[in-house]
Design a protein around this motif. Structure first.
Motif, mmCIF file in Angstrom:
data_model
loop_
_atom_site.group_PDB
_atom_site.id
_atom_site.type_symbol
_atom_site.label_atom_id
_atom_site.label_comp_id
_atom_site.label_asym_id
_atom_site.label_seq_id
_atom_site.Cartn_x
_atom_site.Cartn_y
_atom_site.Cartn_z
ATOM 1 N N GLY A 1 0.798 -1.223 0.000
ATOM 2 C CA GLY A 1 0.000 0.000 0.000
ATOM 3 C C GLY A 1 0.828 1.270 0.000
ATOM 4 O O GLY A 1 0.295 2.357 -0.285
ATOM 5 N N THR A 2 2.117 1.164 0.321
ATOM 6 C CA THR A 2 2.972 2.356 0.304
ATOM 7 C C THR A 2 3.509 2.668 -1.096
ATOM 8 O O THR A 2 4.021 3.768 -1.326
ATOM 9 C CB THR A 2 4.172 2.184 1.258
ATOM 10 O OG1 THR A 2 4.995 1.093 0.806
ATOM 11 C CG2 THR A 2 3.700 1.893 2.673
ATOM 12 N N LEU B 1 -5.904 9.709 -12.688
ATOM 13 C CA LEU B 1 -5.034 8.547 -12.831
ATOM 14 C C LEU B 1 -4.472 8.122 -11.478
ATOM 15 O O LEU B 1 -4.340 6.923 -11.199
ATOM 16 C CB LEU B 1 -3.893 8.867 -13.799
ATOM 17 C CG LEU B 1 -2.923 7.712 -14.103
ATOM 18 C CD1 LEU B 1 -3.683 6.511 -14.652
ATOM 19 C CD2 LEU B 1 -1.844 8.167 -15.078
ATOM 20 N N ASN B 2 -4.176 9.104 -10.650
ATOM 21 C CA ASN B 2 -3.667 8.800 -9.311
ATOM 22 C C ASN B 2 -4.709 8.040 -8.498
ATOM 23 O O ASN B 2 -4.383 7.078 -7.780
ATOM 24 C CB ASN B 2 -3.273 10.087 -8.603
ATOM 25 C CG ASN B 2 -2.570 9.826 -7.289
ATOM 26 O OD1 ASN B 2 -1.697 8.974 -7.205
ATOM 27 N ND2 ASN B 2 -2.957 10.553 -6.252
ATOM 28 N N PHE B 3 -5.988 8.439 -8.639
ATOM 29 C CA PHE B 3 -7.061 7.730 -7.935
ATOM 30 C C PHE B 3 -7.194 6.308 -8.459
ATOM 31 O O PHE B 3 -7.377 5.360 -7.687
ATOM 32 C CB PHE B 3 -8.387 8.468 -8.102
ATOM 33 C CG PHE B 3 -9.569 7.729 -7.542
ATOM 34 C CD1 PHE B 3 -9.830 7.737 -6.181
ATOM 35 C CD2 PHE B 3 -10.410 6.994 -8.376
ATOM 36 C CE1 PHE B 3 -10.905 7.038 -5.652
ATOM 37 C CE2 PHE B 3 -11.484 6.297 -7.856
ATOM 38 C CZ PHE B 3 -11.735 6.317 -6.492
ATOM 39 N N PHE C 1 -6.776 2.919 -6.350
ATOM 40 C CA PHE C 1 -7.847 1.916 -6.254
ATOM 41 C C PHE C 1 -7.337 0.537 -6.630
ATOM 42 O O PHE C 1 -7.671 -0.459 -5.973
ATOM 43 C CB PHE C 1 -9.018 2.308 -7.159
ATOM 44 C CG PHE C 1 -10.160 1.332 -7.123
ATOM 45 C CD1 PHE C 1 -11.040 1.313 -6.053
ATOM 46 C CD2 PHE C 1 -10.323 0.405 -8.141
ATOM 47 C CE1 PHE C 1 -12.075 0.390 -6.005
ATOM 48 C CE2 PHE C 1 -11.362 -0.517 -8.096
ATOM 49 C CZ PHE C 1 -12.239 -0.517 -7.028
ATOM 50 N N VAL C 2 -6.542 0.464 -7.678
ATOM 51 C CA VAL C 2 -5.975 -0.828 -8.093
ATOM 52 C C VAL C 2 -5.144 -1.421 -6.966
ATOM 53 O O VAL C 2 -5.235 -2.620 -6.662
ATOM 54 C CB VAL C 2 -5.125 -0.658 -9.366
ATOM 55 C CG1 VAL C 2 -4.337 -1.943 -9.656
ATOM 56 C CG2 VAL C 2 -6.003 -0.306 -10.555
ATOM 57 N N PHE C 3 -4.363 -0.577 -6.309
ATOM 58 C CA PHE C 3 -3.540 -1.072 -5.203
ATOM 59 C C PHE C 3 -4.395 -1.466 -4.000
ATOM 60 O O PHE C 3 -4.034 -2.369 -3.247
ATOM 61 C CB PHE C 3 -2.499 -0.031 -4.807
ATOM 62 C CG PHE C 3 -1.223 -0.141 -5.592
ATOM 63 C CD1 PHE C 3 -0.198 -0.965 -5.158
ATOM 64 C CD2 PHE C 3 -1.059 0.564 -6.766
ATOM 65 C CE1 PHE C 3 0.980 -1.090 -5.880
ATOM 66 C CE2 PHE C 3 0.104 0.453 -7.505
ATOM 67 C CZ PHE C 3 1.133 -0.378 -7.066
ATOM 68 N N MET D 1 -4.193 -4.959 -2.189
ATOM 69 C CA MET D 1 -4.032 -5.036 -0.735
ATOM 70 C C MET D 1 -5.090 -5.931 -0.112
ATOM 71 O O MET D 1 -4.793 -6.742 0.780
ATOM 72 C CB MET D 1 -4.115 -3.636 -0.127
ATOM 73 C CG MET D 1 -2.940 -2.741 -0.429
ATOM 74 S SD MET D 1 -3.229 -1.031 0.118
ATOM 75 C CE MET D 1 -3.349 -1.243 1.901
ATOM 76 N N SER D 2 -6.326 -5.794 -0.575
ATOM 77 C CA SER D 2 -7.416 -6.619 -0.052
ATOM 78 C C SER D 2 -7.170 -8.099 -0.306
ATOM 79 O O SER D 2 -7.342 -8.935 0.590
ATOM 80 C CB SER D 2 -8.741 -6.182 -0.682
ATOM 81 O OG SER D 2 -9.778 -7.081 -0.341
#
Length: 253
Positions: free
Chosen positions: A42-43, A57-59, A63-65, A69-70
């Motif tokens: 997540g970092t 794009l940052n969002f 979201f993909v990360f 993570m999930s």
């Protein structure tokens, strides 16, 4: 001045606290190694804070990360399971982030030492998470006991009330062993209604409870029930409820 190492450590700990909170909140079977690995993953999006990519794009990258993570922390079982995990990751993050922002703005505006600020907020985030989890659990427990019910009486229109299932209500008619629900007497037109006096015991004394024999009750999403009594109270002291259901009533449906 931004300390990259402190920013990474701060984000790592926030991620860990959020994932641990979701694990406790949803009772997910996982382990600390998976949560830590997920927190490290997540970092990675922090890299994009120092690039010129658009906010959209940052969002999308974030979201993909969050999906990754999930899956790393809680595995993948099905799409609903994963969406629920992600949803609570975001809601927990929003709660913690908003609370910490409030603390930071109102109570820490004079702290110019970034290291002290980060340390204080990192120590605070687990406490906030515990408060959040307990409040959600209380909400789920309390509001899962609320029911909408229709009570039908002879000679008058049915009344519809919000009822609370109180496991402490074990009142039973001693004559015919009928469960008794309790309701605000002001909601019922007592004209032409036959009043029964039912003895009951409390910790301190014994008394008589005024009761009515209704035709039936319909508990929404549960079903109909007959053969019970409605006890009359001056006031039901439960938030948002005008009626107290009896556990026996639901057991027999």
């Amino acid at each position: 001045m931004v300390y990259i190492d402190l920013l990474v450590v701060e984000d790592l700990i926030y991620n860990y606290v959020i994932l641990l909170g979701v694990s406790l909140l949803l009772t997910r079977i996982t382990n600390f190694k998976k949560i830590f690995l997920s927190s490290v993953i997540g970092t990675i999006p922090l890299i994009f804070l120092f690039t010129n990519i658009s906010n959209q794009l940052n969002f999308l990258v974030s979201f993909v990360f969050s999906v990754i993570m999930s899956i790393v922390a809680f595995s993948y079982k099905d799409i609903i399971y994963t969406i629920k995990n992600i949803f609570y990751m975001y809601t927990t993050s929003i709660f913690i982030g908003g609370f910490i922002y409030l603390i930071n703005v109102n109570f820490l505006p004079t702290i110019n030492n970034y290291l002290l600020n980060v340390i204080f907020l990192i120590l605070l985030s687990p406490i906030i998470t515990i408060i959040y989890i307990k409040s959600i659990h209380k909400f789920k427990t309390d509001y899962s006991n609320y029911y909408k019910v229709d009570i039908y009486f002879s000679g008058i229109e049915k009344i519809t009330v919000t009822s609370f299932l109180d496991t402490g209500n074990k009142l039973i008619d001693p004559y015919k062993h009928r469960p008794i629900i309790l309701i605000n007497k002001s909601l019922i037109n007592l004209d032409n209604q036959k009043i029964l006096l039912v003895p009951y015991n409390t910790v301190n004394n014994s008394d008589l409870l005024e009761c009515i024999v209704p035709e039936k009750i319909y508990i929404h999403n549960i079903g109909y029930k007959r053969n019970f009594l409605v006890g009359l109270m001056n006031e039901v002291n439960i938030e948002g409820a005008d009626c107290i259901l009896n556990q026996k009533l639901l057991e027999r449906i």
